[in-house]
Write a protein that holds these residues in place. Sequence first.
Motif, PDB file in Angstrom:
ATOM      1  N   ASP A  95      -2.416  -5.408   3.773  1.00 55.13           N
ATOM      2  CA  ASP A  95      -2.760  -3.631   4.175  1.00 55.13           C
ATOM      3  C   ASP A  95      -2.762  -3.097   5.148  1.00 55.13           C
ATOM      4  OD1 ASP A  95      -3.341  -3.419   1.674  1.00 55.13           O
ATOM      5  OD2 ASP A  95      -6.218  -3.312   2.438  1.00 55.13           O
ATOM      6  N   ARG A  98       1.249  -2.513   4.020  1.00 63.88           N
ATOM      7  CA  ARG A  98       1.493  -1.566   2.874  1.00 63.88           C
ATOM      8  C   ARG A  98       0.921   0.005   3.528  1.00 63.88           C
ATOM      9  NH1 ARG A  98      -2.361  -5.674   0.329  1.00 63.88           N
ATOM     10  NH2 ARG A  98      -1.670  -5.919  -1.097  1.00 63.88           N
ATOM     11  N   ARG A  99       0.100  -0.220   4.981  1.00 67.13           N
ATOM     12  CA  ARG A  99       0.158   0.983   5.336  1.00 67.13           C
ATOM     13  C   ARG A  99       1.370   1.216   6.239  1.00 67.13           C
ATOM     14  NH1 ARG A  99      -4.226   0.061   7.512  1.00 67.13           N
ATOM     15  NH2 ARG A  99      -5.823   0.721   5.588  1.00 67.13           N
ATOM     16  N   VAL A 102       3.927   3.017   3.545  1.00 73.44           N
ATOM     17  CA  VAL A 102       4.077   4.027   3.232  1.00 73.44           C
ATOM     18  C   VAL A 102       3.370   5.305   3.706  1.00 73.44           C
ATOM     19  CG1 VAL A 102       1.802   5.149   2.005  1.00 73.44           C
ATOM     20  CG2 VAL A 102       2.144   2.588   1.184  1.00 73.44           C
ATOM     21  N   ASP A 103       3.584   5.412   4.847  1.00 66.86           N
ATOM     22  CA  ASP A 103       3.540   5.831   6.245  1.00 66.86           C
ATOM     23  C   ASP A 103       4.779   5.947   6.808  1.00 66.86           C
ATOM     24  OD1 ASP A 103       0.575   6.496   5.702  1.00 66.86           O
ATOM     25  OD2 ASP A 103      -0.070   5.588   7.582  1.00 66.86           O
ATOM     26  N   LYS A 128       9.018   0.906  -0.220  1.00 69.34           N
ATOM     27  CA  LYS A 128       6.870   1.689  -1.023  1.00 69.34           C
ATOM     28  C   LYS A 128       7.165   2.071  -1.892  1.00 69.34           C
ATOM     29  CE  LYS A 128       6.553   6.222   1.196  1.00 69.34           C
ATOM     30  NZ  LYS A 128       7.174   7.691   2.154  1.00 69.34           N
ATOM     31  N   ASP A 129       7.621   2.125  -2.934  1.00 71.05           N
ATOM     32  CA  ASP A 129       7.556   1.463  -4.579  1.00 71.05           C
ATOM     33  C   ASP A 129       6.740   0.553  -5.486  1.00 71.05           C
ATOM     34  OD1 ASP A 129       8.472   4.389  -4.876  1.00 71.05           O
ATOM     35  OD2 ASP A 129       9.925   4.607  -4.991  1.00 71.05           O
ATOM     36  N   GLY A 132       2.809  -1.667  -3.374  1.00 71.25           N
ATOM     37  CA  GLY A 132       1.450  -1.050  -3.561  1.00 71.25           C
ATOM     38  C   GLY A 132       1.052  -0.236  -2.641  1.00 71.25           C
ATOM     39  N   ALA A 133      -0.400   0.942  -2.281  1.00 70.93           N
ATOM     40  CA  ALA A 133      -1.493   0.572  -2.032  1.00 70.93           C
ATOM     41  C   ALA A 133      -2.234   0.469  -0.775  1.00 70.93           C
ATOM     42  CB  ALA A 133      -2.279   2.213  -2.520  1.00 70.93           C
ATOM     43  N   PRO A 134      -2.298   0.629   0.120  1.00 66.04           N
ATOM     44  CA  PRO A 134      -3.065  -0.065   1.195  1.00 66.04           C
ATOM     45  C   PRO A 134      -4.886   0.235   1.050  1.00 66.04           C
ATOM     46  CG  PRO A 134      -2.671   1.865   2.488  1.00 66.04           C
ATOM     47  CD  PRO A 134      -1.963   1.708   1.087  1.00 66.04           C
ATOM     48  N   PRO A 136      -9.140   1.944   0.934  1.00 69.13           N
ATOM     49  CA  PRO A 136      -9.320   3.011   2.296  1.00 69.13           C
ATOM     50  C   PRO A 136      -9.769   2.173   4.052  1.00 69.13           C
ATOM     51  CG  PRO A 136      -9.885   3.599   0.314  1.00 69.13           C
ATOM     52  CD  PRO A 136      -9.698   2.379   0.050  1.00 69.13           C
TER      53      PRO A 136
END
Length: 205
Positions: A95, A98-99, A102-103, A128-129, A132-134, A136
């Motif tokens: 994660d 990922r973060r 994404v950031d 980026k695509d 996946g998303a990290p 929360p």
Amino acid sequence: MIASVHGTVQKVRLDAAVIEVNGVGMLVQATPATLAGLRVGATATLHTSLVVREDSLTLFGFAEDDEREVFEVVQTVSGVGPRLAMAMLAVHTPDGLRRAVVDEDLKALERVPGIGRKGAQRLVLELKDRIGAPAPVSVGGVAPVLVAGDRRDQVVEALVGLGWSAKIADDAVTTVLDGVEGPVGADEVAGVLRAALRTLGGGRG
């Protein structure tokens, strides 16, 4: 493909472990965090990814399946091989990577030895695509952790094995643990190691 190995830990090295599976000793490359959780003589299960080359078959092992998935995804980026992918997971959690992607946190990606500014930009562009998303995170970021006694020494030894001096490694672990109180389990060794690596920023002492 060998998706996982389950057996008795025969040996733990700085960069790999030997797991005996039905009488066969399998050499599995792993990150310091994964290796820190293994004990000689104990039973272990590692999620694995087999990398096939013309002259070699190399098995990479991970404590969590999510780590294996990220390991395989980041290798779709031009110029990223298994060794660099392992270095990324030594410095960041799945994660965390990922973060950073994404950031578009290039500085976080550049903490990985072997990744410069252009490499970090390429990772962001190509992953980026895909990555996946990290999940929360709680307010204040990652919860603090504490390693006591032999577990603290495990983290220091892992950092020394990666090339830092004993003093610098010890100071980094002290910085991570400063002001934290309370008992912890062995599963927190990996978190402390990653935090210490982030503190060191990929340099060598």
